[in-house]
Design a protein around this motif. Structure first.
Motif, short mmCIF file in Angstrom:
data_model
loop_
_atom_site.label_atom_id
_atom_site.label_comp_id
_atom_site.label_asym_id
_atom_site.label_seq_id
_atom_site.Cartn_x
_atom_site.Cartn_y
_atom_site.Cartn_z
N GLY A 73 -9.77 11.99 3.64
CA GLY A 73 -9.51 12.31 2.43
C GLY A 73 -10.13 11.69 1.37
N CYS A 74 -9.67 11.05 0.52
CA CYS A 74 -10.09 10.11 -0.72
C CYS A 74 -10.50 8.58 -0.08
CB CYS A 74 -9.26 10.03 -1.74
SG CYS A 74 -9.10 11.70 -2.69
N HIS A 75 -9.87 8.44 1.02
CA HIS A 75 -10.09 7.01 1.60
C HIS A 75 -11.45 6.98 2.33
CE1 HIS A 75 -9.42 3.15 3.20
NE2 HIS A 75 -9.72 3.49 4.58
N LYS A 76 -12.29 5.86 1.81
CA LYS A 76 -13.36 5.53 2.23
C LYS A 76 -13.30 4.12 2.69
CE LYS A 76 -15.10 8.93 0.67
NZ LYS A 76 -14.86 10.20 1.47
N ASN A 77 -14.31 3.76 4.11
CA ASN A 77 -14.22 2.57 4.71
C ASN A 77 -14.65 1.57 3.87
OD1 ASN A 77 -16.78 2.86 4.99
ND2 ASN A 77 -16.55 3.54 7.03
N GLY A 78 -15.09 1.66 2.93
CA GLY A 78 -15.52 0.42 2.06
C GLY A 78 -14.59 0.08 1.02
N HIS A 79 -13.36 0.74 0.95
CA HIS A 79 -12.36 0.16 -0.04
C HIS A 79 -11.91 -0.99 0.11
CE1 HIS A 79 -10.96 4.76 -1.20
NE2 HIS A 79 -12.08 4.33 -1.73
N PRO A 80 -11.50 -1.97 -0.78
CA PRO A 80 -10.72 -3.20 -0.61
C PRO A 80 -9.28 -3.02 0.19
CG PRO A 80 -10.62 -2.47 -2.69
CD PRO A 80 -11.26 -1.50 -2.11
N TYR A 81 -9.19 -3.97 1.11
CA TYR A 81 -7.92 -3.65 2.01
C TYR A 81 -7.22 -4.97 2.12
CZ TYR A 81 -11.33 -5.88 5.06
OH TYR A 81 -12.40 -6.43 5.58
N GLN A 82 -6.07 -5.21 2.69
CA GLN A 82 -5.10 -6.28 2.82
C GLN A 82 -4.63 -6.10 4.44
OE1 GLN A 82 -2.22 -5.50 -0.03
NE2 GLN A 82 -2.75 -7.60 -0.97
N PHE A 83 -4.82 -7.42 5.21
CA PHE A 83 -3.99 -7.41 6.27
C PHE A 83 -2.80 -7.55 6.12
CE2 PHE A 83 -8.37 -8.46 7.56
CZ PHE A 83 -8.67 -7.67 8.59
N MET A 113 13.32 -7.79 2.05
CA MET A 113 13.72 -7.95 3.54
C MET A 113 13.80 -6.81 4.27
SD MET A 113 14.83 -10.33 5.54
CE MET A 113 15.91 -10.69 6.86
N ALA A 114 14.09 -5.61 3.50
CA ALA A 114 14.14 -4.29 4.07
C ALA A 114 12.97 -3.88 4.67
CB ALA A 114 14.39 -3.28 2.92
N ASP A 115 11.62 -4.34 4.21
CA ASP A 115 10.47 -4.15 4.63
C ASP A 115 10.21 -4.67 5.98
OD1 ASP A 115 8.16 -2.63 4.17
OD2 ASP A 115 7.05 -4.43 3.41
N LEU A 116 10.99 -5.68 6.66
CA LEU A 116 10.99 -6.28 7.74
C LEU A 116 11.03 -5.42 8.94
CD1 LEU A 116 10.74 -9.35 8.82
CD2 LEU A 116 13.22 -9.43 9.07
N PHE A 117 11.84 -4.46 8.90
CA PHE A 117 12.13 -3.51 9.86
C PHE A 117 11.36 -2.18 9.73
CE2 PHE A 117 15.37 -6.80 10.02
CZ PHE A 117 15.40 -7.42 11.22
N ALA A 118 10.54 -1.94 8.66
CA ALA A 118 9.98 -0.59 8.42
C ALA A 118 8.88 -0.26 9.56
CB ALA A 118 9.17 -0.72 6.94
N LYS A 119 8.78 0.96 9.80
CA LYS A 119 7.81 1.56 10.70
C LYS A 119 6.81 1.99 9.84
CE LYS A 119 10.68 2.08 14.57
NZ LYS A 119 10.17 1.73 15.89
N TYR A 120 5.51 1.67 10.57
CA TYR A 120 4.38 2.40 9.65
C TYR A 120 3.66 3.03 10.93
CZ TYR A 120 5.21 -1.24 6.48
OH TYR A 120 6.12 -2.05 5.47
N THR A 121 2.85 4.11 10.37
CA THR A 121 2.20 5.13 10.99
C THR A 121 0.80 5.11 10.47
OG1 THR A 121 4.07 6.53 11.41
CG2 THR A 121 1.78 7.56 11.62
N GLU A 124 -6.84 0.55 -2.71
CA GLU A 124 -6.97 1.69 -3.66
C GLU A 124 -5.95 3.07 -3.29
OE1 GLU A 124 -11.09 2.62 -4.37
OE2 GLU A 124 -11.82 0.67 -4.36
N CYS A 125 -5.79 3.20 -2.33
CA CYS A 125 -5.01 4.60 -1.65
C CYS A 125 -3.76 4.20 -1.52
CB CYS A 125 -5.76 5.15 -0.33
SG CYS A 125 -7.60 5.41 -0.59
N PRO A 126 -2.89 4.87 -2.44
CA PRO A 126 -1.47 4.54 -2.22
C PRO A 126 -1.02 5.18 -0.89
CG PRO A 126 -1.82 6.32 -3.69
CD PRO A 126 -3.33 5.82 -3.46
N ASN A 127 -0.01 4.35 -0.54
CA ASN A 127 0.67 4.77 1.03
C ASN A 127 -0.28 4.95 2.03
OD1 ASN A 127 3.27 4.32 -0.18
ND2 ASN A 127 3.03 6.32 -1.14
N PHE A 128 -1.49 4.22 2.08
CA PHE A 128 -2.31 4.22 3.22
C PHE A 128 -2.40 3.02 3.94
CE2 PHE A 128 -6.59 4.47 5.07
CZ PHE A 128 -6.62 5.80 5.52
N ASP A 129 -1.85 3.21 5.18
CA ASP A 129 -2.02 2.32 6.24
C ASP A 129 -2.88 2.59 7.40
OD1 ASP A 129 -0.14 0.27 5.08
OD2 ASP A 129 1.01 2.14 5.16
#
Length: 109
Positions: A44-54, A1-9, A26-31
């Protein structure tokens, strides 16, 4: 429930993300925001072919109340109504998977 009001950058453009965001598996804390994702942003280490979640960052939607509906649930509801017909709540709830027939707001025709 705490994640409900989290802000993301956005990890790429550093703008606040409202609504739908993309989370790299694949990349921790990458939104990343939709605009940067659609442009194929890499950093950085993030590549656009990495798996992702909406991820649905906002609890806002069509059905407001004690238990909000996610964007995914609302889209599945609309899809199910088209497939099974308005009022066929048992089949519709089976299609949504996260709601029972009793948990679907029965809209007036």
């Amino acid at each position: 429930m705490a994640d409900l009001f989290a802000k993301y950058t956005c990890s790429y453009c550093q703008e606040d993300i409202t609504g739908l965001r993309i989370k790299c598996v694949e990349c921790p804390n990458f939104d990343i925001c939709l605009q940067c994702f659609s442009a194929g942003a890499e950093i950085g280490c993030h590549k656009n072919g990495h798996p992702y979640q909406f991820m649905d960052s906002e609890p806002m939607g069509v059905f407001q109340g004690r238990v909000g509906w996610s964007v995914r649930e609302e889209l599945r509801l609309l899809d199910a109504i088209e497939l099974y017909g308005f009022g066929n709540w048992e089949d519709i709830s089976g299609h949504i998977e996260t709601r029972t027939a009793e948990g679907i707001p029965h809209l007036e025709q």
